[in-house]
Design a protein around this motif. Structure first.
Motif, mmCIF file in Angstrom:
data_model
loop_
_atom_site.group_PDB
_atom_site.id
_atom_site.type_symbol
_atom_site.label_atom_id
_atom_site.label_comp_id
_atom_site.label_asym_id
_atom_site.label_seq_id
_atom_site.Cartn_x
_atom_site.Cartn_y
_atom_site.Cartn_z
ATOM 1 N N LEU A 115 0.844 -1.195 0.000
ATOM 2 C CA LEU A 115 0.000 0.000 0.000
ATOM 3 C C LEU A 115 0.880 1.246 0.000
ATOM 4 N N VAL A 116 0.554 2.206 -0.856
ATOM 5 C CA VAL A 116 1.210 3.517 -0.812
ATOM 6 C C VAL A 116 0.205 4.525 -0.255
ATOM 7 N N LEU A 117 0.615 5.242 0.795
ATOM 8 C CA LEU A 117 -0.209 6.286 1.401
ATOM 9 C C LEU A 117 0.471 7.631 1.154
ATOM 10 N N ILE A 118 -0.299 8.611 0.689
ATOM 11 C CA ILE A 118 0.287 9.927 0.402
ATOM 12 C C ILE A 118 -0.360 10.996 1.279
ATOM 13 N N ASP A 119 0.489 11.825 1.882
ATOM 14 C CA ASP A 119 0.056 12.952 2.695
ATOM 15 C C ASP A 119 -0.254 14.107 1.731
ATOM 16 N N GLY A 120 -1.540 14.251 1.388
ATOM 17 C CA GLY A 120 -1.958 15.141 0.306
ATOM 18 C C GLY A 120 -1.466 16.571 0.387
ATOM 19 N N HIS A 121 -1.822 17.272 1.465
ATOM 20 C CA HIS A 121 -1.431 18.685 1.571
ATOM 21 C C HIS A 121 0.084 18.852 1.613
ATOM 22 N N SER A 122 0.743 17.930 2.307
ATOM 23 C CA SER A 122 2.191 18.025 2.451
ATOM 24 C C SER A 122 2.899 17.927 1.092
ATOM 25 N N ILE A 123 2.491 16.950 0.277
ATOM 26 C CA ILE A 123 3.143 16.769 -1.022
ATOM 27 C C ILE A 123 2.740 17.880 -1.993
ATOM 28 N N LEU A 124 1.493 18.342 -1.879
ATOM 29 C CA LEU A 124 1.040 19.464 -2.720
ATOM 30 C C LEU A 124 1.863 20.709 -2.400
ATOM 31 N N ASN A 125 2.111 20.912 -1.118
ATOM 32 C CA ASN A 125 2.903 22.042 -0.640
ATOM 33 C C ASN A 125 4.347 21.960 -1.161
ATOM 34 N N ALA B 196 -2.193 -6.393 9.195
ATOM 35 C CA ALA B 196 -2.853 -7.311 8.262
ATOM 36 C C ALA B 196 -1.856 -7.929 7.277
ATOM 37 N N GLY B 197 -0.549 -7.650 7.488
ATOM 38 C CA GLY B 197 0.473 -8.245 6.632
ATOM 39 C C GLY B 197 0.736 -7.498 5.334
ATOM 40 N N VAL B 198 0.316 -6.232 5.286
ATOM 41 C CA VAL B 198 0.542 -5.410 4.086
ATOM 42 C C VAL B 198 1.813 -4.583 4.284
ATOM 43 N N GLU B 199 2.651 -4.505 3.241
ATOM 44 C CA GLU B 199 3.827 -3.617 3.288
ATOM 45 C C GLU B 199 3.341 -2.199 2.986
ATOM 46 N N VAL B 200 3.877 -1.210 3.708
ATOM 47 C CA VAL B 200 3.374 0.161 3.552
ATOM 48 C C VAL B 200 4.505 1.135 3.232
ATOM 49 N N ALA B 201 4.229 2.055 2.308
ATOM 50 C CA ALA B 201 5.133 3.194 2.069
ATOM 51 C C ALA B 201 4.314 4.459 2.261
ATOM 52 N N VAL B 202 4.751 5.319 3.192
ATOM 53 C CA VAL B 202 4.050 6.575 3.456
ATOM 54 C C VAL B 202 4.873 7.718 2.861
ATOM 55 N N VAL B 203 4.232 8.537 2.030
ATOM 56 C CA VAL B 203 4.945 9.606 1.328
ATOM 57 C C VAL B 203 4.528 10.954 1.899
ATOM 58 N N SER B 204 5.491 11.681 2.469
ATOM 59 C CA SER B 204 5.176 12.970 3.088
ATOM 60 C C SER B 204 6.424 13.821 3.177
ATOM 61 N N GLY B 205 6.236 15.122 3.227
ATOM 62 C CA GLY B 205 7.369 16.018 3.438
ATOM 63 C C GLY B 205 7.588 16.270 4.919
ATOM 64 N N ASP B 206 6.756 15.663 5.740
ATOM 65 C CA ASP B 206 6.715 15.953 7.166
ATOM 66 C C ASP B 206 7.454 14.891 7.981
ATOM 67 N N ARG B 207 8.531 15.301 8.648
ATOM 68 C CA ARG B 207 9.341 14.351 9.418
ATOM 69 C C ARG B 207 8.637 13.803 10.657
ATOM 70 N N ASP B 208 7.532 14.423 11.054
ATOM 71 C CA ASP B 208 6.766 13.898 12.198
ATOM 72 C C ASP B 208 6.379 12.445 11.955
ATOM 73 N N LEU B 209 6.194 12.101 10.690
ATOM 74 C CA LEU B 209 5.733 10.751 10.350
ATOM 75 C C LEU B 209 6.807 9.691 10.580
#
Length: 279
Positions: free
Chosen positions: A4-14, A123-136
């Motif tokens: 699964l790829v999750l994208i931090d919308g506002h952060s990447i738009l910014n 649930a056994g899914v590999e995840v990549a979270v995309v964000s400009g925010d180091r809090d993540l």
């Protein structure tokens, strides 16, 4: 279970808005953030080859953090008008491509990303979270990778962090990263932190004691004396800052992998939208 790829919308738009030179279509509509966002998204999809994709956006209403601390994010400048007008365009573009968008009042996008990332990992899914925010970075594990794009003149470079990389770069584990931020504070989110404790002292304390609570339990051993005095006098601030800095990973939000499945993104609607944007 797939990836699964999750994208931090506002952060990447910014990021895209400030990284891509000004672009407008012939009707004078600003399009650079949408263009930059799509470039980053396609680069990630190409590298990750995921099965699922979801983009989270913030909602402009107070969150549980504002109820805890009214001045939370109070120092932020309002979003530039040229960027603000591109947020609805971005959502329209994603919907045209059949990409799932999630948002929920009372929570930040980070909380939604954190909840879904942790649920997916379980649930056994590999995840990549995309964000400009180091809090993540606090979410990083062996199965959740945080990808931070940096747009440079030479193109977009991406820094990748699993738990191991967080430890290598910041000397603390992803969960300890929260305590470091709580001690040093964060000007961009207006998280107060403990007065007179900066990044270096905060890191040293958490490396030594593992948490704010444990550091407080060993108050009389803390060096330098200035930091000892600061923590003694402002322990309540440290605790509140920790709550503000902690991403909620139990948001009451439904999530369907079936809906998040990536289909053909180049739909007729997406093509029409791109023509309108004149990409």
């Amino acid at each position: 279970m797939g990836k699964l790829v999750l994208i931090d919308g506002h952060s990447i738009l910014n990021r895209a808005f400030y990284g891509v030179p000004e672009l407008t279509n012939s009707k004078g509509l600003h399009t650079n953030a949408v263009y930059g966002f799509l470039n980053i998204m396609f680069k990630i999809l190409e590298e990750e080859q995921p099965d699922y994709l979801t983009v989270a956006f913030d909602v402009s209403e107070p969150t549980f953090r504002h109820r805890m601390f009214a001045e939370y994010k109070g120092t932020r400048k309002p979003m530039a008008a040229e960027l603000k007008q591109q947020v609805p365009l971005m959502k329209e573009m994603l919907r045209a491509m059949g990409v799932t968008i999630i948002e929920k009042g009372g929570y930040e996008a980070d909380d939604l990303l954190g909840t879904i990332a942790k649920r997916s990992e379980a649930a056994g899914v590999e995840v990549a979270v995309v964000s400009g925010d180091r809090d993540l970075l606090q979410l990083a594990t062996d199965h959740i990778k945080i990808r931070i794009p940096k747009t440079k003149r030479t193109g977009t470079e991406i820094e990748d962090y699993n738990a191991k990389e967080v430890l290598e770069k910041y000397q603390v584990t992803p969960t300890e990263f929260i305590d470091v931020k709580a001690l040093m504070g964060d000007a961009s989110d207006n998280i107060p932190g403990v007065p007179s404790i900066g990044e270096k002292t905060a890191t040293n304390l958490i490396v030594a004691y593992g948490s704010i609570e444990n550091a407080y339990a060993h108050l009389n051993e803390i060096k330098p004396p200035r930091a000892q005095k600061a923590l003694a006098e402002h322990y309540d601030l440290a605790q509140m800052s920790k709550e503000l800095a902690t991403i909620c990973i139990t948001c009451p939000i439904p999530f369907s992998y079936e809906e998040a499945l990536i289909g053909n993104l180049y739909t007729p609607e997406a093509f029409k939208f791109m023509k309108r944007m004149e990409f």
